[in-house]
Design a protein around this motif. Structure first.
Motif, PDB file in Angstrom:
ATOM      1  N   GLU A 493       0.808  -1.334  -0.037  1.00  0.00           N
ATOM      2  CA  GLU A 493       0.024   0.052   0.237  1.00  0.00           C
ATOM      3  C   GLU A 493       1.112   0.916   0.146  1.00  0.00           C
ATOM      4  O   GLU A 493       1.121   2.002   0.957  1.00  0.00           O
ATOM      5  CB  GLU A 493      -0.947   0.440   1.119  1.00  0.00           C
ATOM      6  CG  GLU A 493      -2.101  -1.199   0.874  1.00  0.00           C
ATOM      7  CD  GLU A 493      -2.964  -1.389   2.400  1.00  0.00           C
ATOM      8  OE1 GLU A 493      -2.097  -0.436   3.335  1.00  0.00           O
ATOM      9  OE2 GLU A 493      -4.224  -1.914   2.501  1.00  0.00           O
ATOM     10  N   ASN A 516      -1.405   8.056  -4.844  1.00  0.00           N
ATOM     11  CA  ASN A 516      -0.859   6.108  -4.744  1.00  0.00           C
ATOM     12  C   ASN A 516       0.057   6.293  -5.645  1.00  0.00           C
ATOM     13  O   ASN A 516      -0.005   7.185  -6.589  1.00  0.00           O
ATOM     14  CB  ASN A 516      -2.307   5.754  -5.279  1.00  0.00           C
ATOM     15  CG  ASN A 516      -1.859   4.048  -5.535  1.00  0.00           C
ATOM     16  OD1 ASN A 516      -0.733   3.636  -4.824  1.00  0.00           O
ATOM     17  ND2 ASN A 516      -2.304   3.874  -6.329  1.00  0.00           N
ATOM     18  N   PRO A 522      -3.755  -0.427  -7.838  1.00  0.00           N
ATOM     19  CA  PRO A 522      -5.480   1.140  -6.866  1.00  0.00           C
ATOM     20  C   PRO A 522      -5.019   0.743  -5.690  1.00  0.00           C
ATOM     21  O   PRO A 522      -5.104  -0.696  -5.527  1.00  0.00           O
ATOM     22  CB  PRO A 522      -5.742   0.748  -7.712  1.00  0.00           C
ATOM     23  CG  PRO A 522      -6.370  -1.087  -8.565  1.00  0.00           C
ATOM     24  CD  PRO A 522      -5.061  -0.471  -8.676  1.00  0.00           C
ATOM     25  N   MET A 524      -7.883   0.563  -2.470  1.00  0.00           N
ATOM     26  CA  MET A 524      -9.388   1.093  -1.649  1.00  0.00           C
ATOM     27  C   MET A 524      -9.453   0.435  -0.267  1.00  0.00           C
ATOM     28  O   MET A 524      -8.397  -0.093   0.153  1.00  0.00           O
ATOM     29  CB  MET A 524     -10.393   0.148  -2.825  1.00  0.00           C
ATOM     30  CG  MET A 524      -9.967  -1.496  -2.698  1.00  0.00           C
ATOM     31  SD  MET A 524     -10.569  -2.189  -3.609  1.00  0.00           S
ATOM     32  CE  MET A 524     -10.128  -2.213  -5.463  1.00  0.00           C
ATOM     33  N   ASN A 525     -10.622   1.010  -0.022  1.00  0.00           N
ATOM     34  CA  ASN A 525     -11.069   0.478   1.156  1.00  0.00           C
ATOM     35  C   ASN A 525     -10.590   1.236   2.141  1.00  0.00           C
ATOM     36  O   ASN A 525      -9.492   0.604   3.220  1.00  0.00           O
ATOM     37  CB  ASN A 525     -11.256  -0.947   1.423  1.00  0.00           C
ATOM     38  CG  ASN A 525     -12.568  -1.429   0.466  1.00  0.00           C
ATOM     39  OD1 ASN A 525     -12.666  -0.938   0.305  1.00  0.00           O
ATOM     40  ND2 ASN A 525     -11.713  -2.728   0.498  1.00  0.00           N
ATOM     41  N   THR A 526     -10.256   2.689   2.302  1.00  0.00           N
ATOM     42  CA  THR A 526      -9.189   3.949   2.979  1.00  0.00           C
ATOM     43  C   THR A 526      -9.505   4.566   3.341  1.00  0.00           C
ATOM     44  O   THR A 526     -10.804   5.196   3.472  1.00  0.00           O
ATOM     45  CB  THR A 526      -8.064   3.925   2.521  1.00  0.00           C
ATOM     46  OG1 THR A 526      -8.720   4.831   1.684  1.00  0.00           O
ATOM     47  CG2 THR A 526      -6.666   2.521   2.019  1.00  0.00           C
ATOM     48  N   PRO A 547     -12.361   7.407  -1.846  1.00  0.00           N
ATOM     49  CA  PRO A 547     -12.317   6.141  -2.515  1.00  0.00           C
ATOM     50  C   PRO A 547     -11.153   5.719  -3.214  1.00  0.00           C
ATOM     51  O   PRO A 547     -10.338   5.453  -2.840  1.00  0.00           O
ATOM     52  CB  PRO A 547     -12.889   7.144  -3.848  1.00  0.00           C
ATOM     53  CG  PRO A 547     -11.706   9.245  -3.875  1.00  0.00           C
ATOM     54  CD  PRO A 547     -12.354   8.908  -2.127  1.00  0.00           C
ATOM     55  N   LEU A 548     -11.419   4.997  -4.635  1.00  0.00           N
ATOM     56  CA  LEU A 548     -10.592   4.575  -5.263  1.00  0.00           C
ATOM     57  C   LEU A 548      -8.851   4.658  -5.689  1.00  0.00           C
ATOM     58  O   LEU A 548      -9.630   6.239  -6.234  1.00  0.00           O
ATOM     59  CB  LEU A 548     -10.855   3.089  -6.310  1.00  0.00           C
ATOM     60  CG  LEU A 548      -9.583   2.802  -7.208  1.00  0.00           C
ATOM     61  CD1 LEU A 548      -9.193   1.077  -6.373  1.00  0.00           C
ATOM     62  CD2 LEU A 548     -10.702   2.001  -8.055  1.00  0.00           C
ATOM     63  N   LEU A 549      -8.150   4.591  -5.454  1.00  0.00           N
ATOM     64  CA  LEU A 549      -7.262   5.761  -5.736  1.00  0.00           C
ATOM     65  C   LEU A 549      -5.976   5.105  -6.856  1.00  0.00           C
ATOM     66  O   LEU A 549      -5.980   3.445  -6.813  1.00  0.00           O
ATOM     67  CB  LEU A 549      -5.726   5.654  -4.406  1.00  0.00           C
ATOM     68  CG  LEU A 549      -6.830   6.517  -3.161  1.00  0.00           C
ATOM     69  CD1 LEU A 549      -5.799   6.493  -1.544  1.00  0.00           C
ATOM     70  CD2 LEU A 549      -7.028   7.921  -3.513  1.00  0.00           C
ATOM     71  N   LYS A 579      -6.562   1.675   6.749  1.00  0.00           N
ATOM     72  CA  LYS A 579      -7.140   0.627   6.267  1.00  0.00           C
ATOM     73  C   LYS A 579      -8.293   0.108   6.991  1.00  0.00           C
ATOM     74  O   LYS A 579      -8.216   0.143   8.185  1.00  0.00           O
ATOM     75  CB  LYS A 579      -6.185  -0.676   5.851  1.00  0.00           C
ATOM     76  CG  LYS A 579      -6.509  -1.202   4.800  1.00  0.00           C
ATOM     77  CD  LYS A 579      -6.695  -1.011   3.877  1.00  0.00           C
ATOM     78  CE  LYS A 579      -7.506  -2.207   2.427  1.00  0.00           C
ATOM     79  NZ  LYS A 579      -6.417  -1.618   0.869  1.00  0.00           N
TER      80      LYS A 579
END
Length: 602
Positions: A493, A516, A522, A524-526, A547-549, A579
C-alpha cells in the motif's frame, strides 16, 4: 612617396584632429586621430603589425590586404595616414610578421607574408626571398591514375569515379589540388580539357600556411635576430632559420593549428601555445615533437592570447576564458555579443597588459584580467586590431572595419584605467582582505591542548558521533513501526500524504493531499481520520472516506477546523490514513496549527 616635410605636416594634422575629440563615438580615454570609411582594407588582426621597416626610427603600419578573396591581394605600407607602398600578393595571405634576419648596419627588419604554401620575405620594401613548404607524399593510387590518364589508358569518367572513391574513403586533404579541382568540374567536355592541359605536369601535393609567429633566437632585445614559426594545414609546425631559411625544428599537433603564441628564446628555452581547429589548446617546449594537450575549450576559439603565465581564449559561445599554462581554469567572462577578433594591448607606460576584444555589435572591450576597464564604440564591426607605436605615438590603436574602413586612435596622456569590474559580478568588498585579529593567549592555549590531547579528543568525538547515529536509527525505526511518517514503507500500500492549513482563524481550512505512488496497483477501502484536542479544536469532518486511489493521481480532501479556545494557544492535529479493519494506520501526518486570531465583536 611623400617627402619628410609633407609627412611631418600630416602627423601634426593627425594630432590636431585627435585633439578635436572622438567623432566616432569612442571612449573618452582615446582621441580619434583619423577615420577613412572608404580605405578598402579587408584584413584581420593576424595580418597587421607595426615596424620600423626603413630604419628611420618611425614605425609604419604593415597590412596584408585580402582584397576580394580571389583578386587584388596586396601588401600595403602606411606612414601616418598615407599609403606609401604596395606589393601584389599572389595568393590569399594568412599572416604577417616582421623580424630581424641579420646584424648588417643599418638594422632594418624584414617583412614575412604567409600566403598559400609560400612564405614571402620583403626587405627594404622589395621582394627578397620566397620559402616553399616541403611537399607532402602523393597518394600512390592517385599517382597511378594520373599516369594512366597521361598514357591515355583510362577514360576521364573512370578517372573521376576512381578519384571520388579515394576522396570518400579518406579525407579531402589526402588528394592533391589538381584532383580536387577535377572533381569539381560539371561535365565531360570540361573534364577532358582539364585532363589534356595538366596530365603531363608532375603531380604535387602541397600544404598551406595557417598561422605565423616569430621567436627570438638567442637574445631578448627588440632588434634581436628572430626565427619564423609557421603552422601548416598538415598539422605540423616549423621553426625556420632567419638567414638560410632552413627548417631548424619540426613539431606536430593532433589538429590543424590556427592561432600560435610563442615565448622564450630558441637557443635557450621556448614554449609554444597552439590553438587548433578541434577546439583544444596544446603546448610545446624545446625538444618536444608532439604537442601536449593543455586545455579543452567549451567552444571553437576565435582568438587566443598569452599574457604572463595565463592563456586567454575568446570562444564562439560569447565567452572569454582564462587558463593557466598547466590547463587550470581561472575565470570566465560572458560577453554581450559574438567575438570577431582579439589582440593584446601592451601598455608599457603604465606597466600592464590587457586583452582587446572586438564584438559583432561594433564594441571593442578592453579587459585587464577579468575586469572590463574600457569600451570603445564604433559604427561598424571591427575585423582587425593592432596596438603599439605608430609614427611618433607610442600608444596608437589601429582598427579596420568589416566595411573596409580604417580608424586610428591615440591614447590620451592622462588616461587612467581603473581596476574595477564594470560587468556583472560580486561586489568589490569581496575582494578586500579581512582584518584578521592577532592570536590571543586563549587561542594559543587551546591549540596546545588540542596538540597534547588530540587522540583522546578524536576518540571522544567518534564516540559521540556513533551515539548520535544510533539514537537517530532507533528513532527512525520507532517512527516506521508506529507509521508516523508521511510516506508509506509498505510495498503493498504505497501512499504519500501531505497537508496544509489556510486561514487566520478562528476557522481554518485544512486540505489533505493523498497520492498512490505505485505504478499499476490501485488502493481501496481506506479512510482519513483525525486526532486532536477537543478542548481546542472542532472539526467539521472527523472521518473522511477515501475512494479508489488510481496510481499517480493526486486526491484532495478538505475540512474546516474551528478553534474553540480564545486563550491564544495552538496544538497539533494528526491525520491518519487507515485501512478498514486494520489496527494501525498506514501513514500519519502531524499538522502544526497556527495561533488563532481573536474574534472581534463590533
Amino acid at each position: 612617396m611623400a617627402t619628410e616635410a609633407e609627412q611631418n605636416k600630416m602627423n601634426d594634422s593627425l594630432a590636431s584632429d585627435g585633439n578635436r575629440g572622438n567623432s566616432q563615438g569612442g571612449s573618452s580615454k582615446w582621441l580619434s586621430a583619423h577615420f577613412d570609411p572608404v580605405a578598402s582594407l579587408y584584413t584581420f588582426s593576424s595580418c597587421m603589425t607595426f615596424s620600423d621597416i626603413t630604419g628611420d626610427g618611425e614605425n609604419r603600419l604593415v597590412i596584408a590586404d585580402l582584397g576580394t578573396g580571389a583578386h587584388n591581394m596586396k601588401l600595403k605600407i602606411y606612414k601616418g595616414t598615407s599609403l606609401v607602398n604596395e606589393n601584389t600578393i599572389i595568393d590569399l595571405p594568412t599572416g604577417v610578421a616582421t623580424f630581424y634576419m641579420d646584424t648588417i648596419e643599418p638594422r632594418v627588419p624584414a617583412v614575412a607574408v604567409a600566403s598559400g604554401p609560400y612564405l614571402y620575405v620583403y626587405k627594404n620594401l622589395r621582394p627578397y626571398f620566397k620559402f616553399t613548404l616541403p611537399p607532402l607524399e602523393v597518394n600512390p593510387v592517385e599517382q597511378d591514375l594520373w599516369n594512366q590518364a597521361r598514357d591515355d589508358k583510362i577514360d576521364v569518367t573512370v578517372l573521376r569515379e576512381m578519384l571520388d572513391s579515394i576522396r570518400r574513403e579518406g579525407t579531402e586533404g589526402a588528394l592533391t589540388v589538381r584532383s580536387l579541382r577535377f572533381l569539381m568540374l560539371p561535365d565531360r567536355d570540361q573534364m577532358e580539357m582539364f585532363a589534356q592541359s595538366y596530365k603531363h605536369t608532375p603531380l604535387k601535393r602541397q600544404t598551406v600556411i595557417t598561422c605565423l609567429a616569430t621567436l627570438k633566437k638567442s637574445s631578448a632585445e627588440d632588434d634581436a635576430i628572430s626565427c619564423l614559426v609557421v603552422g601548416t594545414e598538415c598539422k605540423e609546425i616549423y621553426v625556420l632559420d632567419p638567414e638560410a631559411f632552413t627548417i631548424q625544428a619540426r613539431m606536430s599537433v593532433p589538429s590543424v593549428p590556427v592561432f600560435l603564441r610563442v615565448t622564450g628564446l630558441f637557443d635557450v628555452e621556448y614554449r609554444l601555445v597552439v590553438s587548433c581547429r578541434n577546439g583544444n589548446i596544446y603546448t610545446l617546449k624545446k625538444g618536444m615533437k608532439t604537442g601536449k594537450l593543455c586545455v579543452e575549450l567549451t567552444s571553437q576559439p576565435v582568438g587566443v592570447e598569452r599574457i604572463g603565465k595565463n592563456i586567454i581564449a575568446g570562444c564562439m559561445d560569447q565567452t572569454l576564458q582564462c587558463y593557466t599554462i598547466k590547463g587550470k581554469k581561472l575565470w570566465t567572462v560572458y560577453l554581450s555579443d559574438n567575438i570577431i577578433t582579439m589582440s593584446v594591448m601592451d601598455h608599457k607606460q603604465k606597466g600592464f597588459k590587457a586583452v582587446m576584444v572586438a564584438l559583432d555589435n561594433g564594441d571593442v572591450q578592453i579587459y585587464r584580467d577579468k575586469y572590463l576597464i574600457d569600451t570603445i564604440k564604433t559604427d561598424s564591426a571591427i575585423t582587425g586590431i593592432q596596438y603599439g607605436r605608430f609614427g611618433r605615438e607610442d600608444c596608437s590603436l589601429v582598427l579596420t572595419t568589416r566595411k573596409g574602413g580604417l580608424l586610428i586612435k591615440i591614447l590620451k596622456r592622462n588616461a587612467v584605467f581603473e581596476e574595477k569590474d564594470f560587468a556583472r559580478g560580486p561586489p568589490a568588498a569581496q575582494n578586500q582582505r579581512l582584518n584578521v585579529p592577532k592570536k590571543t593567549k586563549v587561542f594559543v592555549d587551546q591549540t596546545m591542548r588540542e596538540r597534547e590531547n588530540g587522540v583522546a579528543m578524536h576518540r571522544m568525538f567518534q564516540h559521540d558521533l556513533y551515539r548520535l547515529r544510533l539514537n537517530t536509527a532507533r528513532e527512525y525505526v520507532k517512527v516506521l513501526n508506529s507509521s508516523m511518517n508521511p510516506v508509506s514503507t509498505n510495498l503493498a500500500e504505497p501512499l504519500k500524504l501531505s497537508a496544509q492549513v489556510q486561514g487566520i482563524g478562528p476557522t481554518f481550512k485544512m486540505t489533505v493531499n493523498l497520492q498512490n505512488t505505485s505504478l499499476s496497483v490501485p488502493i481501496m477501502n481506506t479512510l482519513i481520520s483525525f486526532l486532536y484536542d477537543e478542548k481546542l479544536y472542532s472539526l467539521q469532518k472527523t472521518m473522511i472516506p477515501v475512494p479508489l486511489l488510481v496510481p499517480g493521481l493526486n486526491y484532495k480532501f478538505e475540512t474546516l477546523v474551528e478553534c474553540v479556545n480564545d486563550k491564544g494557544i495552538s496544538d497539533v492535529i494528526k491525520a491518519f490514513v487507515v485501512k478498514e479493519g486494520a489496527t494501525s494506520p498506514i501513514i500519519t501526518a502531524v499538522i502544526n496549527m497556527p495561533v488563532s486570531e481573536t474574534v472581534v465583536v463590533a
